[in-house]
Design an enzyme around this catalytic site. Sequence first.
Site, PDB file in Angstrom:
ATOM      1  N   ASP A  98      37.034  35.347  37.258  1.00  0.00           N
ATOM      2  CA  ASP A  98      36.083  36.108  36.449  1.00  0.00           C
ATOM      3  C   ASP A  98      36.873  37.008  35.514  1.00  0.00           C
ATOM      4  O   ASP A  98      37.551  37.933  35.962  1.00  0.00           O
ATOM      5  CB  ASP A  98      35.182  36.926  37.382  1.00  0.00           C
ATOM      6  N   ASP A 100      36.487  39.622  32.399  1.00  0.00           N
ATOM      7  CA  ASP A 100      35.492  40.458  31.742  1.00  0.00           C
ATOM      8  C   ASP A 100      36.183  41.333  30.711  1.00  0.00           C
ATOM      9  O   ASP A 100      37.242  41.896  30.983  1.00  0.00           O
ATOM     10  CB  ASP A 100      34.779  41.324  32.789  1.00  0.00           C
ATOM     11  N   ASP A 306      40.128  46.446  45.178  1.00  0.00           N
ATOM     12  CA  ASP A 306      40.284  46.132  46.597  1.00  0.00           C
ATOM     13  C   ASP A 306      39.566  44.837  46.991  1.00  0.00           C
ATOM     14  O   ASP A 306      39.660  44.399  48.123  1.00  0.00           O
ATOM     15  CB  ASP A 306      39.768  47.286  47.476  1.00  0.00           C
TER      16      ASP A 306
END
Length: 400
Positions: A98, A100, A306
């Site tokens: 992913d 972004d 995390d």
Amino acid sequence: MNDQTRAFLRERFRDYYSRSKVFVPPGLAQREWGFIFHEETVGVAMRRHKAFNSEGELADYLRSMPPAHAYHSAAYYRHPQAPTMQEKDWLGADLIFDLDADHLPGVKNMTYGEMLDNVKVEIIRLIDEFLIDDLGFREKDMDIVFSGGRGYHVHVRDERVRTLKSPERREIVDYLLGTGLEPDRMFIRTNQRIDTGTTSVAGVWLIRGFDSVPGGWDRRVARHIVEKLDQIGRLPDKDAKEALRAFSLESKDVKRILHVARDPASLQKIREKGLIELSGNLEGFFRSILAGTIDQFKVSLAGKTDEPVTADIKRLIRLPGSIHGGSSFRVTPLTRAQLESFNPLEDAIIFSDDPVRVLVTRPAVVEMKGKIYRVSEGVGRLPENVAMFLMCRGSADYEP
């Protein structure tokens, strides 16, 4: 967002799902599904633990209950509709990446269009340099998707990675980020003796593992060293030596490195063989070079530090072909070839140019289909695609 706006969006989304097909992931019946509805976007409550047995069943659901956001699990489950993860019985998961635009450096000073341009450069680099060249995945095992918002997803469906657990996926993330690369492991001294022209020098440096794979961090390091030395070598003597002293080098090492920087044959050996024809204490130089390489080439993955998306084996990801309820754009599946020319502000727009009456509650600048709309507060008519974007963003309400 008021009730009449939600009702308008719901009906426009319903119309889309009545005439359009979504991309059905493999193993549909083993996926968990989740939805956020227009009535629930304020609290962002997701209805999870849904399961469908067929493409037709999914299509009927989308038409009858058009969601603002539609998701499916990256994971495959024996019982995807079960209410707890333990009861679902995890069988494996696609490997998801992913990217972004929010994670790009300098993003605060970019327009929406500039953000999308920059994140596309990143996703192409991720696919070509890392996933294909370094990790050996095949293009046919990947699904590339524009998220409908600010970035892109890559679904790797190679069966070799399906059963990897979070720690193994974290190792892949670490590789993409350059985590754990250290100068004393990347650069090694050899016993090779080279002739500098005036003397013979032993104990020159080599980039470790250079010949083991065609791509990899070793070649990125070599490329960065050559670029850096070439830049320095083009400077006047005084400026070049000052630039090299910034690496905490001794005077004799500055002179040697400057000679290499101005010797095309030496730079070629670094680029092609990973051979750095220098001796001496160069740890500070190598440490700086490695840090610069990582900063330049690492992949800016989305996700909490995390728990990044790639390492999360139970994550839900947007359904390709669905509508992103925060933008009104299509979550667009792409091939690698299509990605090259893909322009989200043209190609992901699914609503018309027909005028729609809205009350703009927040002024905005909207880029859409090659035009820039500077929208002020108040009631007015806008092209449907612009109005839908503003309503989905919470910057306008529908005015019948």
